[in-house]
Design an enzyme around this catalytic site. Structure first.
Site, PDB file in Angstrom:
ATOM      1  N   TYR A  30       0.961  -1.199   0.028  1.00  0.00           N
ATOM      2  CA  TYR A  30      -0.001  -0.068  -0.169  1.00  0.00           C
ATOM      3  C   TYR A  30       1.002   1.197   0.078  1.00  0.00           C
ATOM      4  O   TYR A  30       0.596   2.348   0.636  1.00  0.00           O
ATOM      5  CB  TYR A  30      -0.934   0.136   1.246  1.00  0.00           C
ATOM      6  CG  TYR A  30      -1.583  -1.137   1.589  1.00  0.00           C
ATOM      7  CD1 TYR A  30      -2.583  -1.627   0.787  1.00  0.00           C
ATOM      8  CD2 TYR A  30      -1.436  -1.821   2.687  1.00  0.00           C
ATOM      9  CE1 TYR A  30      -3.447  -2.802   0.962  1.00  0.00           C
ATOM     10  CE2 TYR A  30      -2.051  -3.366   3.031  1.00  0.00           C
ATOM     11  CZ  TYR A  30      -3.191  -3.514   2.246  1.00  0.00           C
ATOM     12  OH  TYR A  30      -3.574  -4.717   2.514  1.00  0.00           O
ATOM     13  N   TYR A 158     -14.158  -5.310   4.926  1.00  0.00           N
ATOM     14  CA  TYR A 158     -12.736  -5.406   4.337  1.00  0.00           C
ATOM     15  C   TYR A 158     -12.529  -7.208   4.386  1.00  0.00           C
ATOM     16  O   TYR A 158     -12.629  -7.473   5.739  1.00  0.00           O
ATOM     17  CB  TYR A 158     -11.724  -4.924   4.821  1.00  0.00           C
ATOM     18  CG  TYR A 158     -10.450  -5.104   4.443  1.00  0.00           C
ATOM     19  CD1 TYR A 158      -9.718  -4.669   3.258  1.00  0.00           C
ATOM     20  CD2 TYR A 158      -9.800  -6.184   5.155  1.00  0.00           C
ATOM     21  CE1 TYR A 158      -8.693  -5.197   2.903  1.00  0.00           C
ATOM     22  CE2 TYR A 158      -8.287  -6.540   4.847  1.00  0.00           C
ATOM     23  CZ  TYR A 158      -7.749  -6.262   3.531  1.00  0.00           C
ATOM     24  OH  TYR A 158      -6.846  -6.542   3.027  1.00  0.00           O
ATOM     25  N   ASP A 252     -16.220 -13.535   9.087  1.00  0.00           N
ATOM     26  CA  ASP A 252     -14.900 -13.282   8.908  1.00  0.00           C
ATOM     27  C   ASP A 252     -14.307 -12.734  10.040  1.00  0.00           C
ATOM     28  O   ASP A 252     -14.580 -11.635  10.522  1.00  0.00           O
ATOM     29  CB  ASP A 252     -14.669 -12.274   7.555  1.00  0.00           C
ATOM     30  CG  ASP A 252     -13.275 -12.225   7.514  1.00  0.00           C
ATOM     31  OD1 ASP A 252     -12.241 -12.627   8.534  1.00  0.00           O
ATOM     32  OD2 ASP A 252     -12.808 -11.460   6.512  1.00  0.00           O
ATOM     33  N   LYS A 281      -4.753 -13.527  11.714  1.00  0.00           N
ATOM     34  CA  LYS A 281      -4.300 -12.694  12.345  1.00  0.00           C
ATOM     35  C   LYS A 281      -3.720 -13.150  13.553  1.00  0.00           C
ATOM     36  O   LYS A 281      -2.582 -13.523  13.824  1.00  0.00           O
ATOM     37  CB  LYS A 281      -4.979 -11.604  12.324  1.00  0.00           C
ATOM     38  CG  LYS A 281      -5.156 -10.647  10.912  1.00  0.00           C
ATOM     39  CD  LYS A 281      -5.450  -9.362  10.984  1.00  0.00           C
ATOM     40  CE  LYS A 281      -5.197  -8.467   9.720  1.00  0.00           C
ATOM     41  NZ  LYS A 281      -6.434  -8.341   9.167  1.00  0.00           N
TER      42      LYS A 281
HETATM   43  C1  LIG Z   1      -6.585  -8.558   7.350  1.00  0.00           C
HETATM   44  C2  LIG Z   1      -7.866  -9.283   7.241  1.00  0.00           C
HETATM   45  C3  LIG Z   1      -8.059 -10.337   6.248  1.00  0.00           C
HETATM   46  C4  LIG Z   1      -6.839 -10.580   5.356  1.00  0.00           C
HETATM   47  O1  LIG Z   1      -5.890 -11.273   5.943  1.00  0.00           O
HETATM   48  P1  LIG Z   1      -4.235 -11.442   5.479  1.00  0.00           P
HETATM   49  O2  LIG Z   1      -3.759 -12.386   6.275  1.00  0.00           O
HETATM   50  O3  LIG Z   1      -3.944 -10.005   5.409  1.00  0.00           O
HETATM   51  O4  LIG Z   1      -4.344 -12.147   4.119  1.00  0.00           O
HETATM   52  C5  LIG Z   1      -9.327 -10.729   5.770  1.00  0.00           C
HETATM   53  N1  LIG Z   1     -10.354 -10.302   6.687  1.00  0.00           N
HETATM   54  C6  LIG Z   1     -10.105  -9.543   7.703  1.00  0.00           C
HETATM   55  C7  LIG Z   1     -11.427  -9.049   8.400  1.00  0.00           C
HETATM   56  C8  LIG Z   1      -9.128  -8.838   7.838  1.00  0.00           C
HETATM   57  O5  LIG Z   1      -8.938  -7.962   8.939  1.00  0.00           O
END
Ligand SMILES: *Cc1c(COP(=O)(O)O)cnc(C)c1O
Length: 432
Positions: A30, A158, A252, A281
């Site tokens: 980015y 996101y 998610d 994460k």
């Molecule tokens: C960071 C994130 C992703 C992507 O994860 P990466 O390990 O960066 O590919 C997907 N969904 C959410 C809600 C996120 O915060």
């Protein structure tokens, strides 16, 4: 130990030679290389501090991009990684398996919302989301419903940076504009609220569900799309209505999972079990890249067949890496042996006390807190995120404001004094 980081002085001559090498060859995330300042060279990170090559320390206000829930390099995690690296650093998962993956799958299913009994490992959050979307689409194809191929996503969401993930991110952000015509078309709708209520949401789903496989949501907190919160009641109602319409619900929890919102998973606060759940994460406590897509028996059973082609067609090369699984197991043990969730609740109180006064500052539109997430939202054009990041680092804080949002997502182990320091830095950033 508690030296004030802002009092430290930079030693410019201490910049390592590899900083210039990196500047010549690295392509950063980015990052507009023509405009952006050089990234800060790091030589170490421990607890809540990032150690820079020039001798300064930064208090990490965003937990290593929301991963380091126990702080950096927790000794238990380092030990688990070293032991596993010596025993079995990696083995392919196609046709073989190993203890750390088996135990981690057992543990995840035990702590996840009731009924998520299957775990598919992936190597990053984006791949876990791609896996979830493929699972949802193929689930219906396997049932002979070949027209249910779209995903319903919420505005301001996101879900990652890969092609499928981009397609379910907020439709007005830069990625959609740049890649329009290239990313798959999906349905983008608003999260139901007072103005656009649940009956409208229900009606809308009746129209689009016949061509959709699933609805994807970041439960309780939409993260990188603007740090926007919705209530547990809203989440529960979305789940209830989704179930009325031949749709799977994908939660998610890559940002919210593992305590960030104040409970182990955000879905727990609404008392729901989604059909599919993504985690990533903080799964390894910030040690290594690992993610997982969990599914209920209903979803898994949709892939059982005499026909080999009905198997889930997915298999990342490094999936379920043993070192990453061992780190994740050690991280989950720390949630049991140390009072992490309680620490999040304490941080929530501190964030409220420390950030609330900023409501009265010029250009501040809103201050909101949920678990160990503190958000200061500014009026749209009041922010230069780059400038704020640099000024914060000059003061000894590592922050990454984006859009018109300044936020804190500290490690859960962060002492109150450091949180107060970070809140103070935010206050100073706003003074200009
Ligand atoms: C960071 C994130 C992703 C992507 O994860 P990466 O390990 O960066 O590919 C997907 N969904 C959410 C809600 C996120 O915060």
């Amino acid at each position: 130990m508690k030296t004030n980081p802002s009092a430290q002085r930079r030693n410019a001559s201490a910049q390592p030679s590899w900083a210039a090498t990196g500047a010549r060859h690295l392509w950063l995330p980015y990052n507009q290389h023509k405009l952006a300042p050089a990234p800060l060279p790091v030589v170490g990170a421990k607890d809540c501090r990032i150690h820079l090559a020039d001798g300064r320390e930064l208090v990490d206000g965003i937990a290593n991009w929301w991963t380091a829930c126990h702080g950096h390099a927790h000794p238990k995690l380092v030990e688990a990684v070293q032991k596993q690296a010596a025993a079995l650093p990696h083995v392919m998962f196609g046709g073989l398996m190993h203890e750390p993956a088996a135990l981690l799958a057992e543990k995840l299913t035990a702590i996840a919302p009731e009924g998520l009994n299957r775990v598919f490992f992936a190597d990053s959050g984006s791949v876990a989301v791609e896996t979830a979307m493929k699972m949802a689409v193929q689930y219906w194809v396997n049932k002979g419903k070949v027209n249910k191929k779209k995903i319903i996503a919420f505005r301001h969401g996101y879900h990652g940076d890969t092609m499928g993930c981009m397609s379910v991110c907020d439709p007005d952000d830069g990625m959609h504009t740049t890649f329009s015509g290239y990313v798959p078309m999906q349905f983008h709708i608003d999260i139901p609220s007072d103005e656009y209520g649940f009956s409208e949401f229900d009606d809308l789903l009746s129209h689009i569900a016949p061509s959709a496989a699933a609805i994807i949501i970041e439960p309780l907190v939409q993260g990188a799309g603007g740090m926007i919160f919705h209530s547990a009641d809203t989440l529960a109602e979305i789940h209830r209505i989704t179930q009325k319409h031949e749709l799977l619900l994908i939660a998610d929890e890559i940002a919210t999972g593992f305590g960030r919102t104040g409970s182990m998973f955000a879905c727990n606060e609404a008392g729901i079990t989604p059909d599919i759940m993504c985690v990533g994460k903080a799964l390894t406590g910030g040690m290594l890249t690992l993610a997982a897509t969990l599914a209920t028996d209903k979803v898994f059973d949709g892939f059982l067949s005499e026909l080999p082609g009905r198997a889930l067609m997915q298999g990342p090369t490094y999936m379920a890496n043993p070192i990453a699984c061992a780190a994740a197991l050690a991280s989950l043990e720390l949630f049991e042996s140390e009072p992490r969730i309680q620490q999040v609740q304490t941080i929530e109180q501190h964030l409220w006390q420390l950030l609330s006064p900023l409501r009265n500052v010029e250009n501040v539109k809103d201050v909101r807190v949920k678990g160990a997430i503190g958000v200061v939202e500014l009026d749209a054009c009041a922010v230069d995120a780059w400038d704020m990041r640099i000024r914060a680092a000059e003061m000894g804080a590592w922050l990454r404001p984006f859009g018109h949002i300044i936020y804190l997502m500290p490690p859960f182990t962060m002492p109150e004094s450091d949180i107060a320091f970070l809140a103070d830095v935010i206050g100073k950033l706003l003074q200009r």
